[in-house]
Design a protein around this motif. Structure first.
Motif, PDB file in Angstrom:
ATOM      1  N   MET A 246       0.832  -1.211   0.000  1.00  0.00           N
ATOM      2  CA  MET A 246       0.000   0.000   0.000  1.00  0.00           C
ATOM      3  C   MET A 246       0.865   1.258   0.000  1.00  0.00           C
ATOM      4  O   MET A 246       0.653   2.179  -0.783  1.00  0.00           O
ATOM      5  N   ARG A 247       1.862   1.318   0.871  1.00  0.00           N
ATOM      6  CA  ARG A 247       2.718   2.500   0.952  1.00  0.00           C
ATOM      7  C   ARG A 247       3.526   2.685  -0.324  1.00  0.00           C
ATOM      8  O   ARG A 247       3.712   3.804  -0.793  1.00  0.00           O
ATOM      9  N   GLU A 248       4.026   1.577  -0.879  1.00  0.00           N
ATOM     10  CA  GLU A 248       4.790   1.671  -2.115  1.00  0.00           C
ATOM     11  C   GLU A 248       3.907   2.114  -3.274  1.00  0.00           C
ATOM     12  O   GLU A 248       4.357   2.830  -4.174  1.00  0.00           O
ATOM     13  N   GLN A 249       2.644   1.713  -3.261  1.00  0.00           N
ATOM     14  CA  GLN A 249       1.721   2.144  -4.304  1.00  0.00           C
ATOM     15  C   GLN A 249       1.508   3.653  -4.250  1.00  0.00           C
ATOM     16  O   GLN A 249       1.316   4.301  -5.290  1.00  0.00           O
ATOM     17  N   ILE A 250       1.586   4.228  -3.066  1.00  0.00           N
ATOM     18  CA  ILE A 250       1.449   5.671  -2.923  1.00  0.00           C
ATOM     19  C   ILE A 250       2.533   6.388  -3.716  1.00  0.00           C
ATOM     20  O   ILE A 250       2.277   7.419  -4.363  1.00  0.00           O
ATOM     21  N   LEU A 251       3.740   5.842  -3.699  1.00  0.00           N
ATOM     22  CA  LEU A 251       4.835   6.476  -4.441  1.00  0.00           C
ATOM     23  C   LEU A 251       4.592   6.415  -5.948  1.00  0.00           C
ATOM     24  O   LEU A 251       4.851   7.394  -6.670  1.00  0.00           O
ATOM     25  N   GLU A 252       4.098   5.297  -6.433  1.00  0.00           N
ATOM     26  CA  GLU A 252       3.775   5.196  -7.854  1.00  0.00           C
ATOM     27  C   GLU A 252       2.671   6.178  -8.221  1.00  0.00           C
ATOM     28  O   GLU A 252       2.741   6.859  -9.258  1.00  0.00           O
TER      29      GLU A 252
END
Length: 269
Positions: free
Chosen positions: A1-7
């Motif tokens: 979820m957090r990594e998707q925020i960066l994308e």
């Protein structure tokens, strides 16, 4: 979820700054500026862009905080926070000088992990991810118009560049190992180091919105930040007003050059 925020942050920043940049380009060199209490300039264009960016963030990332040059200066108690400069280089913008940009940095727990800076007239967009020490997973990387950039591995010489700001020209009292340039825009000055065009840069009184986005980009490109304050700029602290906090900063292309440039900039003032 957090990594998707960066994308999502990358796609969001790219689209938003392009849209805002198109409008600002039509106003470029045609607006009048007013002086703020700190002596810096502000225009209706700055305020319009600020409102557009804050509104877009609230819609796309409702749980994220925002800190901007023009309106919100207190760092919020949020896991994620955007730090925004709607027009970095307002003087250039008003005078018809094409070096100015829209800067957006995304902080995780008070530390920048993503930055995007768009220069509409130059048709250059820089972005980067710097996740080292953040606890987030993913790859670091710095890019200009989608192509990887790296800071220079070169030794200083009179065919290399060092960037100053208007308030750091006392450095000229020293014997500099490089030629100098003054571009008048903090983010662009530091991005010259990230892209390999300059070996170092000094800014005497930047604010957090001048640094947040490029903090991620420069380090992902291999450059080093050297705060000229007793403590590091980041992590930012919740509840602190960053509106009047100057953050003098040296940036160099690699750690070995800290010892070359640090003694020179220490003589500022």
């Amino acid at each position: 979820m957090r990594e998707q925020i960066l994308e999502d942050a990358f796609a969001f920043s790219q689209s938003l700054t392009k849209r805002i940049g198109e409008t600002l380009s039509q106003q470029f060199g045609k607006v009048q500026a007013q002086h703020k209490p700190d002596g810096s300039l502000v225009t209706d264009s700055d305020q319009w862009a600020d409102e557009q960016i804050r509104s877009a963030i609230a819609s796309q990332f409702p749980d994220h905080g925002v800190l901007t040059e023009e309106t919100v200066h207190i760092f919020p108690d949020k896991e994620w926070c955007w730090v925004i400069d709607p027009i970095d280089g307002t003087t250039n913008f008003t005078r018809g000088i094409p070096v100015w940009g829209i800067s957006m940095g995304l902080l995780y727990r008070g530390v920048p992990v993503f930055g995007y800076v768009h220069f509409p007239i130059l048709q250059q967009s820089f972005h980067g991810f710097w996740l080292t020490g953040s606890g987030l997973s993913g790859e670091n990387g710095a890019y200009r118009n989608g192509e990887v950039i790296k800071s220079s591995p070169d030794e200083p010489s009179q065919s290399h560049l060092f960037s100053l700001c208007a308030r750091s020209t006392s450095v000229f009292k020293q014997s500099l190992p490089c030629k100098t340039r003054v571009v008048g825009v903090c983010t662009y000055s530091f991005l010259l180091v990230a892209s390999g065009a300059a070996l170092g840069a000094i800014e005497a009184i930047p604010k957090v919105w001048d640094i947040a986005a490029v903090w991620a980009i420069v380090q992902a490109a291999g450059g080093k930040f050297v705060p000229q304050t007793p403590t590091s700029v980041f992590p930012l602290e919740a509840g602190v007003d960053y509106g009047k906090k100057p953050l003098p900063t040296l940036v160099v292309s690699r750690s070995e050059l800290i010892s070359v440039f640090q003694p020179l900039v220490q003589e500022m003032g």
